[in-house]
Scaffold this motif. Structure first.
Motif, PDB file in Angstrom:
ATOM      1  N   ILE A   1       0.879  -1.190   0.101  1.00  0.00           N
ATOM      2  CA  ILE A   1       0.058  -0.015   0.220  1.00  0.00           C
ATOM      3  C   ILE A   1       0.902   1.133  -0.134  1.00  0.00           C
ATOM      4  O   ILE A   1       0.739   2.216  -0.839  1.00  0.00           O
ATOM      5  CB  ILE A   1      -0.818   0.073   1.325  1.00  0.00           C
TER       6      ILE A   1
ATOM      7  N   LEU B   1       2.177   1.817  -3.304  1.00  0.00           N
ATOM      8  CA  LEU B   1       1.295   2.215  -4.467  1.00  0.00           C
ATOM      9  C   LEU B   1       0.799   3.725  -3.857  1.00  0.00           C
ATOM     10  O   LEU B   1       0.565   4.655  -4.893  1.00  0.00           O
ATOM     11  CB  LEU B   1       0.031   1.571  -4.100  1.00  0.00           C
ATOM     12  N   ALA B   2       0.726   4.071  -2.712  1.00  0.00           N
ATOM     13  CA  ALA B   2       0.618   5.637  -2.339  1.00  0.00           C
ATOM     14  C   ALA B   2       1.787   6.242  -2.962  1.00  0.00           C
ATOM     15  O   ALA B   2       1.456   7.663  -3.428  1.00  0.00           O
ATOM     16  CB  ALA B   2       0.709   5.728  -0.792  1.00  0.00           C
TER      17      ALA B   2
ATOM     18  N   TYR C   1       3.283   5.765  -5.790  1.00  0.00           N
ATOM     19  CA  TYR C   1       2.820   5.898  -7.193  1.00  0.00           C
ATOM     20  C   TYR C   1       1.818   6.980  -7.365  1.00  0.00           C
ATOM     21  O   TYR C   1       1.919   7.849  -8.378  1.00  0.00           O
ATOM     22  CB  TYR C   1       2.292   4.643  -7.712  1.00  0.00           C
TER      23      TYR C   1
ATOM     24  N   TYR D   1      -3.393  10.296  -1.233  1.00  0.00           N
ATOM     25  CA  TYR D   1      -2.558   9.288  -1.940  1.00  0.00           C
ATOM     26  C   TYR D   1      -2.630   7.780  -1.404  1.00  0.00           C
ATOM     27  O   TYR D   1      -2.961   6.751  -2.054  1.00  0.00           O
ATOM     28  CB  TYR D   1      -1.167   9.517  -2.005  1.00  0.00           C
ATOM     29  N   THR D   2      -2.642   7.777  -0.015  1.00  0.00           N
ATOM     30  CA  THR D   2      -2.891   6.569   0.512  1.00  0.00           C
ATOM     31  C   THR D   2      -4.396   5.762   0.447  1.00  0.00           C
ATOM     32  O   THR D   2      -4.431   4.566   0.257  1.00  0.00           O
ATOM     33  CB  THR D   2      -2.735   6.556   2.087  1.00  0.00           C
TER      34      THR D   2
ATOM     35  N   ALA E   1      -4.418   4.566  -3.054  1.00  0.00           N
ATOM     36  CA  ALA E   1      -3.877   3.237  -2.853  1.00  0.00           C
ATOM     37  C   ALA E   1      -4.556   2.103  -2.273  1.00  0.00           C
ATOM     38  O   ALA E   1      -4.827   0.937  -2.810  1.00  0.00           O
ATOM     39  CB  ALA E   1      -2.379   3.173  -2.131  1.00  0.00           C
TER      40      ALA E   1
END
Ligand code: CP
Length: 303
Positions: free
Chosen positions: A20, A23-24, A26, A288-289, A292
């Motif tokens: 996660i 991904l965050a 990203y 962002y998190t 994700a």
């Protein structure tokens, strides 16, 4: 984690947590990803929120999803006596994913058992706030360059503070040293101390904010008026800690002040302009998190 509810931070393994966070990162670099244009997400806030709801809805919007739901349960049929079970069974027929906050501990676990679609816990009473924890971990990793072997100070309402409860469970995967600072009335519940003892994690308890020069992370929390049944008890402890700019003078260069927000008096506004104050960036990291988390649960393929 695809199609799996996120109710407690214990629902994710260390590998899933790190995925996660990756991904965050990203999504921080690629914040517009309209991958969910055919999806509907329900945002059910039975309890007030600013950051969690708005950052979730921003995340949903940036992913292109349609949003349904309510921000105040008084505008829902809950006021007519409809149960959580019936509400969730209905909403899971409308939406592909449910994000829910409720004042009752265990209510989101119960909802996830009634729902035919995944449910994300946006905070259930004094119990858990796992998405806050993931954004806290992202913030810690961003500011410290790592998650392991850090000295973490947790200050304020450690009894009712769901962000503290979720965060200490997650950080216990990364060999921390904890410093708990709380008045006696708001000290960390015994079950969390037993949990840390079983894992062999070192922790210290204090009623004063001593030894701040040791801290890598100073995590301040609000004394939560809404969790007290006795207003006099709240009055006694509400101003137990106030962080002032001068108190940061001898702290380490890498030290950052975090707070899940909202704050009341526990961080003086004179701290806000100190480069060690990170709580507003921390709240931004929530977008962002949460992008994700949603994309991992929905199994989205990223470009
Ligand atoms: N951090 C947090 O949960 O804030 P809100 O109550 O504003 O959502």
């Amino acid at each position: 984690m695809k199609n799996k509810s996120l109710v407690s931070i214990n629902d994710y393994s260390v590998e899933e947590i790190l995925y996660i966070l990756k991904l965050a990162s990203y999504f921080e670099k690629n914040p517009i990803q309209p991958l969910m244009q055919d999806k509907v997400i329900a945002s059910l806030f039975f309890e007030p929120s600013t950051r969690t709801r708005l950052s979730f809805e921003t995340a949903m919007g940036r992913l292109g999803a349609k949003i349904i739901g309510f921000t105040d349960s008084s505008s829902s049929s809950t006021t007519k006596g409809e149960s959580i079970k019936d509400t969730i069974r209905m909403v899971s027929n409308y939406a592909d994913l449910i994000v829910m906050r409720h004042s009752l501990e265990g209510s989101v676990r119960y909802a996830s058992e009634q729902s035919s679609v995944p449910v994300i816990n946006a905070g259930d009473g004094a119990n858990q706030h796992p998405t806050q924890t993931l954004l806290d971990l992202y913030s810690i990793q961003k500011t410290q360059g790592r998650l392991d072997n850090l000295k973490i100070f947790l200050v304020g309402d450690l009894k009712y503070g769901r962000t503290v409860h979720s965060l200490l469970i997650a950080l216990s995967l990364f060999n921390p040293e904890f410093y708990f600072v709380a008045p006696e009335e708001l000290s960390l519940p015994k079950e969390y101390k037993l949990f840390l003892q079983r894992k062999g994690i070192t922790f210290y308890e204090d009623v004063e904010m001593n030894n701040l020069d040791k801290a890598d992370i100073l995590y301040m929390t609000r004394v939560q008026k809404e969790r007290f049944s006795d207003p006099m008890e709240y009055e006694r402890v509400k101003n137990a800690y106030v962080l002032r700019n001068s108190m940061l003078n001898k702290t380490k260069d890498n030290m950052r002040v975090l707070h899940p927000l909202p704050r009341v008096n526990e961080i003086d506004t004179d701290v806000d302009s100190n480069p060690k104050a990170y709580y507003f960036q921390q709240a931004e990291n929530g977008v962002y998190t949460r992008m994700a988390i949603i994309s991992a649960i929905m199994g989205l393929s990223l470009t």
